[in-house]
Design a protein around this motif. Structure first.
Motif, PDB file in Angstrom:
ATOM      1  N   GLU A  54       0.841  -1.195   0.000  1.00  0.00           N
ATOM      2  CA  GLU A  54       0.000   0.000   0.000  1.00  0.00           C
ATOM      3  C   GLU A  54       0.880   1.251   0.000  1.00  0.00           C
ATOM      4  N   ALA A  55       1.939   1.263   0.818  1.00  0.00           N
ATOM      5  CA  ALA A  55       2.812   2.440   0.875  1.00  0.00           C
ATOM      6  C   ALA A  55       3.493   2.683  -0.463  1.00  0.00           C
ATOM      7  N   ALA A  56       3.839   1.605  -1.157  1.00  0.00           N
ATOM      8  CA  ALA A  56       4.577   1.756  -2.412  1.00  0.00           C
ATOM      9  C   ALA A  56       3.661   2.079  -3.580  1.00  0.00           C
ATOM     10  N   HIS A  57       2.476   1.467  -3.599  1.00  0.00           N
ATOM     11  CA  HIS A  57       1.657   1.505  -4.817  1.00  0.00           C
ATOM     12  C   HIS A  57       0.322   2.227  -4.670  1.00  0.00           C
ATOM     13  N   GLY A  58       0.008   2.773  -3.504  1.00  0.00           N
ATOM     14  CA  GLY A  58      -1.322   3.344  -3.262  1.00  0.00           C
ATOM     15  C   GLY A  58      -1.698   4.460  -4.226  1.00  0.00           C
ATOM     16  N   ILE A  59      -3.013   4.655  -4.399  1.00  0.00           N
ATOM     17  CA  ILE A  59      -3.535   5.692  -5.307  1.00  0.00           C
ATOM     18  C   ILE A  59      -3.164   7.085  -4.785  1.00  0.00           C
ATOM     19  N   ARG A  60      -2.704   7.975  -5.690  1.00  0.00           N
ATOM     20  CA  ARG A  60      -2.352   9.370  -5.320  1.00  0.00           C
ATOM     21  C   ARG A  60      -3.399  10.313  -5.934  1.00  0.00           C
ATOM     22  N   PRO A  61      -3.658  11.442  -5.281  1.00  0.00           N
ATOM     23  CA  PRO A  61      -4.820  12.267  -5.661  1.00  0.00           C
ATOM     24  C   PRO A  61      -4.711  12.967  -7.021  1.00  0.00           C
ATOM     25  N   GLY A  62      -3.506  13.072  -7.600  1.00  0.00           N
ATOM     26  CA  GLY A  62      -3.364  13.805  -8.861  1.00  0.00           C
ATOM     27  C   GLY A  62      -4.040  13.152 -10.049  1.00  0.00           C
ATOM     28  N   TRP A  63      -4.601  11.935  -9.854  1.00  0.00           N
ATOM     29  CA  TRP A  63      -5.217  11.235 -10.989  1.00  0.00           C
ATOM     30  C   TRP A  63      -6.366  12.027 -11.591  1.00  0.00           C
ATOM     31  N   THR A  64      -7.035  12.866 -10.779  1.00  0.00           N
ATOM     32  CA  THR A  64      -8.170  13.612 -11.338  1.00  0.00           C
ATOM     33  C   THR A  64      -7.700  14.561 -12.453  1.00  0.00           C
ATOM     34  N   GLY A  65      -6.387  14.790 -12.538  1.00  0.00           N
ATOM     35  CA  GLY A  65      -5.822  15.641 -13.579  1.00  0.00           C
ATOM     36  C   GLY A  65      -5.949  15.067 -14.974  1.00  0.00           C
ATOM     37  N   TRP A  66      -6.226  13.789 -15.123  1.00  0.00           N
ATOM     38  CA  TRP A  66      -6.388  13.265 -16.486  1.00  0.00           C
ATOM     39  C   TRP A  66      -7.855  13.209 -16.910  1.00  0.00           C
ATOM     40  N   LEU A  67      -8.759  13.674 -16.052  1.00  0.00           N
ATOM     41  CA  LEU A  67     -10.178  13.677 -16.419  1.00  0.00           C
ATOM     42  C   LEU A  67     -10.510  14.880 -17.284  1.00  0.00           C
ATOM     43  N   GLU A  68     -11.511  14.724 -18.147  1.00  0.00           N
ATOM     44  CA  GLU A  68     -12.057  15.855 -18.895  1.00  0.00           C
ATOM     45  C   GLU A  68     -13.525  16.007 -18.481  1.00  0.00           C
ATOM     46  N   ASP A  69     -14.119  17.149 -18.781  1.00  0.00           N
ATOM     47  CA  ASP A  69     -15.518  17.340 -18.386  1.00  0.00           C
ATOM     48  C   ASP A  69     -16.441  16.281 -19.000  1.00  0.00           C
ATOM     49  N   SER A  70     -16.051  15.781 -20.192  1.00  0.00           N
ATOM     50  CA  SER A  70     -16.908  14.801 -20.866  1.00  0.00           C
ATOM     51  C   SER A  70     -16.640  13.371 -20.409  1.00  0.00           C
ATOM     52  N   THR A  71     -15.681  13.167 -19.488  1.00  0.00           N
ATOM     53  CA  THR A  71     -15.348  11.808 -19.063  1.00  0.00           C
ATOM     54  C   THR A  71     -16.490  11.222 -18.229  1.00  0.00           C
ATOM     55  N   VAL A  72     -16.943  10.036 -18.625  1.00  0.00           N
ATOM     56  CA  VAL A  72     -17.960   9.333 -17.850  1.00  0.00           C
ATOM     57  C   VAL A  72     -17.320   8.886 -16.538  1.00  0.00           C
ATOM     58  N   ILE A  73     -17.958   9.230 -15.420  1.00  0.00           N
ATOM     59  CA  ILE A  73     -17.449   8.785 -14.115  1.00  0.00           C
ATOM     60  C   ILE A  73     -18.267   7.587 -13.631  1.00  0.00           C
ATOM     61  N   CYS A  74     -19.590   7.771 -13.587  1.00  0.00           N
ATOM     62  CA  CYS A  74     -20.488   6.666 -13.230  1.00  0.00           C
ATOM     63  C   CYS A  74     -20.884   5.962 -14.517  1.00  0.00           C
ATOM     64  N   ARG A  75     -20.388   4.749 -14.684  1.00  0.00           N
ATOM     65  CA  ARG A  75     -20.617   4.024 -15.932  1.00  0.00           C
ATOM     66  C   ARG A  75     -22.085   3.644 -16.100  1.00  0.00           C
ATOM     67  N   CYS A  76     -22.732   3.235 -15.021  1.00  0.00           N
ATOM     68  CA  CYS A  76     -24.117   2.746 -15.119  1.00  0.00           C
ATOM     69  C   CYS A  76     -25.064   3.848 -15.573  1.00  0.00           C
ATOM     70  N   GLU A  77     -24.956   5.000 -14.918  1.00  0.00           N
ATOM     71  CA  GLU A  77     -25.906   6.082 -15.182  1.00  0.00           C
ATOM     72  C   GLU A  77     -25.342   7.097 -16.166  1.00  0.00           C
ATOM     73  N   GLU A  78     -24.141   6.843 -16.691  1.00  0.00           N
ATOM     74  CA  GLU A  78     -23.489   7.704 -17.689  1.00  0.00           C
ATOM     75  C   GLU A  78     -23.404   9.156 -17.215  1.00  0.00           C
ATOM     76  N   VAL A  79     -22.936   9.336 -15.995  1.00  0.00           N
ATOM     77  CA  VAL A  79     -22.791  10.678 -15.428  1.00  0.00           C
ATOM     78  C   VAL A  79     -21.349  11.144 -15.652  1.00  0.00           C
ATOM     79  N   THR A  80     -21.213  12.327 -16.253  1.00  0.00           N
ATOM     80  CA  THR A  80     -19.872  12.820 -16.589  1.00  0.00           C
ATOM     81  C   THR A  80     -19.300  13.668 -15.452  1.00  0.00           C
TER      82      THR A  80
END
Lengths: 474, 112
Positions: free
Chosen positions: A361-387
């Motif tokens: 976990e210490a070596a590989h855990g998720i870091r918060p900067g990942w939201t930087g690769w999202l775009e406004d049109s990116t689907v977040i909730c796959r089921c309900e297609e919410v961007t």
């Protein structure tokens, strides 16, 4: 004689069943699949056995030993195709299962009221959203594994594997062995992060030597197949009209924020992405089990949860791999059967491999900067297609810092998967909008009133109670 | 050529020879190996999409592969919302991948 019910027939559940039997209990082992072994020991079906299955698995001999022992034991009832949809604690612990073909209409209800329940429900991949992640041809690492091991199917010809964690290596290996060409494995964390995570107290690793050997095997496999392994890189977008034809990769900062100008387009026909694992907590939550601050099931040194008569073992208590799951299962089985002490060897293995889990976990855990690769049109909730744009707009308009109100107004996380895929990502996105960086309510996406979707007709039909605790067992 | 089965002859784990199972996918026959999932049989022919979404009309296929994401829902013998990655194919199963799409105008009509 005590009755013990175990949910989940992966490594932890199998070890627990075996251990509870040694201690003299009756055992019922429930699994939603029609095969034993869970995701870790996923294998070809009984209708198509292979002569050399062990080549694809670690600890295959252990799996065979456990299953032969359980399947030949008259006091073990193995129920395949059992979907546990609710647990109540109104009068002792009651386990409600529906049994039959997955999503079929002819399933039967059964209710179990055991003296002790062991939850060994495991975990599933957590894949962070990115543009195009909903296209056919984008898979979790677990999907690629499951199709390769369970059906000998390669998900693509040219495949890229990306995300974080040591699990990426066995995914790449399974793909190669199913006939895919793996064009790269991208680990988002940088070398310095891995060193920081791995290096405190390196002597602890010696205890986990078999694990080290397993990882060394994957690395050797990489060299043999000349698969590039890139640290500090991520897949930040997938492209295609009806299926993936390429991905964009980029170098990322230590916090996973993509670095502008480092983007590269890579042609692939499949991409397998996993950033972490999410424990399958819904049944533990239904049983009222307390969670840790890291959102795993809280257990004591006997693997007891905070709910009387309910034990937990394996990945739902922390992501630690097969060896830790086996040790925890063995300990849980013994205590669930009413024994005061557990084998010393299991306790020693639990101590060693728990240390290993913390370092992953210490070596590989998720870091918060990942939201930087999202775009406004990116689907977040796959089921309900919410961007992302819809979530942002709603959050800003309502000045919402509450997960509950955001979910209700956008429907993010309210689709048929009940937020299993996007729930924690929606929480993190909302946190990133909030001035305090935290949510105002204490709702979490882990709560699900019904643990697995049922048809209304199935909910209406009456359960048939069996195994009524101490009084009327057979 | 993308997704496909590893030929048994070239497989190091040497799977046994086995019987076949034939289903129809939107009316077209597809043959797989007994014990395969519906998703596996469809994908072995290098088809990755299993449905189109109701709201965005976007293609979806297997994502999690272990029954958690519900993205691979198909209609099997008239019963909707069956996870194709979890359901083993049986001879003669009729798979409809367009049920979400077919249902949309009806659902809108009902709501109006």
């Amino acid at each position: 004689m005590r009755n013990v019910v175990i949910i989940g027939a992966g490594p932890a559940g199998l070890a627990a069943a075996h251990s509870a039997r040694i201690a003299g209990s009756n055992v019922v082992l429930l699994d939603s699949s029609d095969a034993l072994g869970g995701q870790f020991w996923r294998h070809l079906p009984d209708t198509r056995p292979s002569r050399n299955e062990k080549l694809l698995h670690h600890g295959w001999a252990k799996f065979q030993k456990l299953t032969v022992s359980l399947e030949s034991d008259e006091l073990v009832r193995i129920v395949r195709g059992a979907q546990v949809w609710a647990i109540d604690t109104l009068d002792g612990v009651n386990v409600h299962a529906i049994i039959g073909e997955p999503d079929g209409t002819q399933r039967t209800h059964e209710m179990f009221a055991p003296d002790a329940l062991i939850l060994a429900t495991g975990a599933h991949d957590r894949t962070l959203p990115f543009p195009g992640w909903d296209l056919p041809g984008v898979f979790t690492g677990g999907a690629a594994q499951s199709l390769a091991k369970g059906e000998r199917l390669a998900v693509g010809e040219r495949v890229i594997v990306a995300g974080a964690g040591p699990f990426l290596l066995p995914v790449a290996q399974s793909l190669v062995r199913a006939g895919s060409r793996v064009v790269g494995v991208l680990e988002a964390n940088r070398f310095s992060q891995l060193v920081r995570g791995w290096s405190p107290k390196p002597w602890q690793l010696f205890g986990a030597a078999s694990k080290g050997g397993e990882l060394a095997g994957y690395v050797a496999g990489h060299v043999r197949h000349r698969i590039p392994y890139r640290l500090g890189h991520a897949v930040i977008a997938a492209h295609g009209t009806d299926r993936v034809d390429s991905v964009t990769t980029a170098r990322v900062e230590a916090n996973w924020q993509p670095i502008a100008g480092t983007e590269q387009k890579v042609q692939v026909d499949a991409v397998c992405v996993s950033h972490s694992f999410t424990p399958r907590l819904e049944l533990a939550i239904a049983a009222g089990c307390e969670l840790t601050s890291e959102r795993f099931v809280k257990v004591d040194d006997r693997q007891r949860t905070s709910t009387q008569g309910v034990f937990a073992a394996g990945e739902i208590t922390g992501i630690g791999g097969v060896d830790l799951a086996l040790a925890e299962g063995e300990i849980a089985g013994r205590h669930a059967a009413g024994t005061e002490s557990a084998p010393t060897s299991a306790k020693r293995r639990r101590r060693i491999f728990a240390g290993f889990a913390r370092r992953i976990e210490a070596a590989h855990g998720i870091r918060p900067g990942w939201t930087g690769w999202l775009e406004d049109s990116t689907v977040i909730c796959r089921c309900e297609e919410v961007t992302l744009g819809a979530i942002r707009t709603t959050a800003q308009r309502t000045e919402s810092e509450s997960l509950r109100s955001l979910k209700l107004s956008t429907r993010a996380g309210l689709g048929i998967c009940q937020g299993r895929m996007c729930g924690r990502s929606v929480e993190q996105i909302l946190c990133s909008f909030a001035p305090e960086g935290a949510l105002r309510d204490d709702t979490s996406s882990d709560h699900r009133p019904i643990a697995s979707p049922l048809r209304l007709g199935e909910l209406a039909s009456r359960p048939r109670p069996t195994m009524q605790g101490k009084e009327h067992h057979d | 050529m993308g997704a496909r089965m590893l030929p048994a002859g070239g497989d190091r784990i040497r799977p046994d020879t086995t019987t076949t199972v034939t289903i129809t996918v939107d009316g077209e026959p597809a043959t797989g190996i007994t014990g395969q999932s519906i998703a596996g049989i469809v994908m072995a022919g290098d088809r990755l999409d299993l449905r189109r979404t109701a709201a965005g009309d976007r293609p979806r296929g297997v994502f999690c592969g272990i029954g958690v994401c519900f993205d691979c829902l198909v209609e099997v013998n008239g019963v909707q919302d069956v996870r194709a990655c979890q359901r083993k194919a049986r001879d003669g199963d009729a798979i409809n991948t367009r049920h979400d799409h077919d249902a949309t105008p009806q659902a809108e009509g009902g709501a109006a």
